[in-house]
Design an enzyme around this catalytic site. Structure first.
Site, short mmCIF file in Angstrom:
data_model
loop_
_atom_site.label_atom_id
_atom_site.label_comp_id
_atom_site.label_asym_id
_atom_site.label_seq_id
_atom_site.Cartn_x
_atom_site.Cartn_y
_atom_site.Cartn_z
N GLY A 261 -4.07 -4.73 -4.36
CA GLY A 261 -5.08 -3.82 -4.88
C GLY A 261 -4.45 -2.50 -5.24
O GLY A 261 -3.70 -1.93 -4.45
N HIS A 262 -4.69 -2.06 -6.45
CA HIS A 262 -4.19 -0.75 -6.87
C HIS A 262 -5.38 0.09 -7.29
O HIS A 262 -6.25 -0.39 -8.02
CB HIS A 262 -3.29 -0.86 -8.10
N ASP B 196 0.81 -1.23 0.00
CA ASP B 196 0.00 0.00 0.00
C ASP B 196 0.84 1.27 0.00
O ASP B 196 0.43 2.30 0.55
CB ASP B 196 -0.98 0.02 1.21
N LYS C 9 2.24 2.13 -5.05
CA LYS C 9 2.98 1.65 -6.23
C LYS C 9 2.16 1.78 -7.50
O LYS C 9 2.69 2.06 -8.56
CB LYS C 9 3.35 0.16 -6.06
N GLN D 54 2.49 -6.04 -2.86
CA GLN D 54 2.81 -6.02 -1.42
C GLN D 54 4.11 -5.24 -1.19
O GLN D 54 4.42 -4.36 -1.97
CB GLN D 54 2.87 -7.44 -0.85
P1 IMP Z 1 -2.32 -12.76 2.33
O1 IMP Z 1 -1.40 -12.23 1.29
O2 IMP Z 1 -3.77 -12.59 2.00
O3 IMP Z 1 -1.96 -14.17 2.72
O4 IMP Z 1 -2.11 -11.88 3.66
C1 IMP Z 1 -0.91 -11.93 4.42
C2 IMP Z 1 -0.55 -10.55 4.96
O5 IMP Z 1 -0.20 -9.69 3.88
C3 IMP Z 1 -1.71 -9.85 5.69
O6 IMP Z 1 -1.17 -9.05 6.73
C4 IMP Z 1 -2.31 -8.95 4.62
O7 IMP Z 1 -2.98 -7.84 5.16
C5 IMP Z 1 -1.04 -8.54 3.88
N1 IMP Z 1 -1.26 -8.16 2.48
C6 IMP Z 1 -1.45 -8.99 1.43
N2 IMP Z 1 -1.59 -8.28 0.30
C7 IMP Z 1 -1.47 -7.00 0.64
C8 IMP Z 1 -1.48 -5.78 -0.12
O8 IMP Z 1 -1.61 -5.76 -1.35
N3 IMP Z 1 -1.31 -4.63 0.59
C9 IMP Z 1 -1.11 -4.64 1.94
N4 IMP Z 1 -1.07 -5.74 2.68
C10 IMP Z 1 -1.26 -6.91 2.03
#
Ligand code: IMP
Length: 420
Positions: free
Chosen positions: A40-41, A13, A16, A221
């Site tokens: 998510g963008h 977040d 990017k 991420q």
């Molecule tokens: P997962 O990727 O759904 O397995 O989540 C694992 C961790 O990564 C959690 O803390 C999510 O909130 C975080 N996370 C996954 N994708 C994103 C993203 O695109 N932005 C921010 N945090 C993310």
């Protein structure tokens, strides 16, 4: 230099999407090569908001080809929704969207497994998209690659072999169950709709690069969510560093010539896990509200946790990805503050490793900067920034020993300045 990777240096977040959107204008191709629709963008073009989860946002530039690499995990239902929106907007995908057959298929049982995991003793606060369980299957060699999925006889065999085991496991755990026949039929239908995009493109990218075409690797991420070097176990399940992007794209590591690290002017994270510079409730009350700061997750709508910028952690992220230039975003969110804190060290000067045990114990040492208390919204050139913005940016560059190339101070394309 005809290749650049854009990676997040915090917990995702960082903004990017907007930086990738801007740089994509000069690219021939953009590749997403790790993660899935957990990302998510949001891109704002001429006042219109677009949300992307897996398809590179560069799809909005009609000359750019977009690639979803073998290192990703793909949820067909979510991907088809993204495709639908783009088609409605009249955006052509023909010969512009390519998906690697090496990528893995997310199935509904992955999400059901994740529900059980998240109800267990160590919830991570995941996005509940089935990302982790799908990657687990891939390393267990029990997953289904997209290339296998679009081959009807292979898919049938692999799906029913897995589905039986998954169903027994879910039922034994008292979790929600599923009907394998119904899911099989639905996923065969999905495969027919996505088949046209699935092709091994890895070789062709090498060939394009040799012709001098320009490619951008879009990270999802951030460094501190990297499955190996992030704040484990509170991480995602893929490699979020520059090296991970090359691996996920099926290209040699030398392919990426430059890595641009994106940082937000403060820090945020969603989900559980250590966050050394997280605001106290008093600091939170003085900071911009979640609404003003636009700090709700694009994928889950969750309120993001917020805190000050953390230099030791960013230095580690810069090292992990071999970052040579920075983009800093959301400067405008600091506009109203009279004092801005930046963590420049950890107490005792101890430079911890960044695994959860160590990083969870550190105490930040802050340096305070004077705020500018002025709107930056209408700024058109660097010299127009209030003096304190320029001091702040200079100090960040010095502290991180890395030049800032781009400054972003609002969600629109226009609120971005290139410094070099
Ligand atoms: P997962 O990727 O759904 O397995 O989540 C694992 C961790 O990564 C959690 O803390 C999510 O909130 C975080 N996370 C996954 N994708 C994103 C993203 O695109 N932005 C921010 N945090 C993310």
């Amino acid at each position: 230099m005809n290749t650049v990777a854009v990676v997040g240096l915090q917990w995702g977040d960082e903004g990017k999407g907007k930086i990738v959107d801007l740089l994509s204008q000069e690219m021939d191709g953009v590749i997403r090569s790790q993660g899935g629709h957990n990302a998510g963008h949001t891109i704002v073009v001429e006042g219109k908001e677009y949300h992307f989860h897996l398809i590179p946002s560069a799809i909005l530039h009609s000359h750019v080809k977009c690639y979803i690499g073998g290192g990703t995990v793909v949820d067909p239902e979510s991907l088809l929704r993204e495709i639908e929106v783009l088609k409605k907007e009249g955006i052509s995908l023909n010969n512009r969207l390519f998906i690697s057959p090496y990528a893995h298929l997310i199935l509904p049982y992955h999400q059901l497994e994740e529900q059980i995991q998240e109800e267990g003793a160590t919830p991570i606060g995941t996005t509940m998209r089935g990302i982790g369980p799908c990657y687990e299957d891939s390393v267990e060699r029990a997953g289904i690659q997209l290339g296998e999925w679009i081959d009807p006889s292979v898919f049938k065999k692999r799906f029913f072999a897995n589905a039986g085991k998954k169903k027994r496991f879910l039922e034994s755990m008292g979790g929600a169950t599923f009907d394998p026949e119904a899911i099989y039929a639905k996923y065969v239908d999905f495969s027919k709709l996505l088949r046209e995009f699935i092709t091994p493109f890895e070789n062709s990218i090498d060939a394009e690069l040799k012709k001098g075409k320009k490619f951008l690797f879009e990270g999802a991420q951030g460094a501190m969510l990297d499955v190996r070097f992030g704040t484990y176990p509170f991480v995602t399940s893929s490699c979020t560093t520059s090296g991970g992007l090359a691996v996920g794209a099926g290209l040699g590591p030398q392919t990426i010539k430059k890595t641009l690290g994106v940082i937000k002017a403060y820090s945020t994270r969603v989900g559980h896990g250590p966050f050394p510079t997280e605001f106290s409730s008093e600091e939170m009350a003085r900071f911009a509200s979640h609404d003003q700061a636009r700090e709700f997750g694009t994928t889950t709508g969750r309120k993001r946790r917020m805190g000050w910028l953390d230099i030791p952690l960013l230095k580690e992220a810069i090292r992990l990805s071999g970052v040579t230039a920075l983009a800093i975003t959301k400067i405008d969110v600091l506009d109203q503050l009279n004092r801005i804190k930046v963590c420049v060290d950890y107490e005792g000067g101890a430079y911890p490793s960044f695994y959860q045990g160590d990083i969870g114990r550190v105490k930040p040492v802050y340096k305070e900067f004077e705020g500018w208390e002025k709107s930056t919204k209408e700024i058109k050139k660097l010299e127009e920034f209030p003096k304190n913005v320029r001091i702040f940016l200079n100090q960040i560059e010095t502290l991180l020993d890395c030049p800032i190339e781009l400054v972003s101070y609002g969600p629109e394309r226009e609120t971005t300045l290139r410094l070099s």
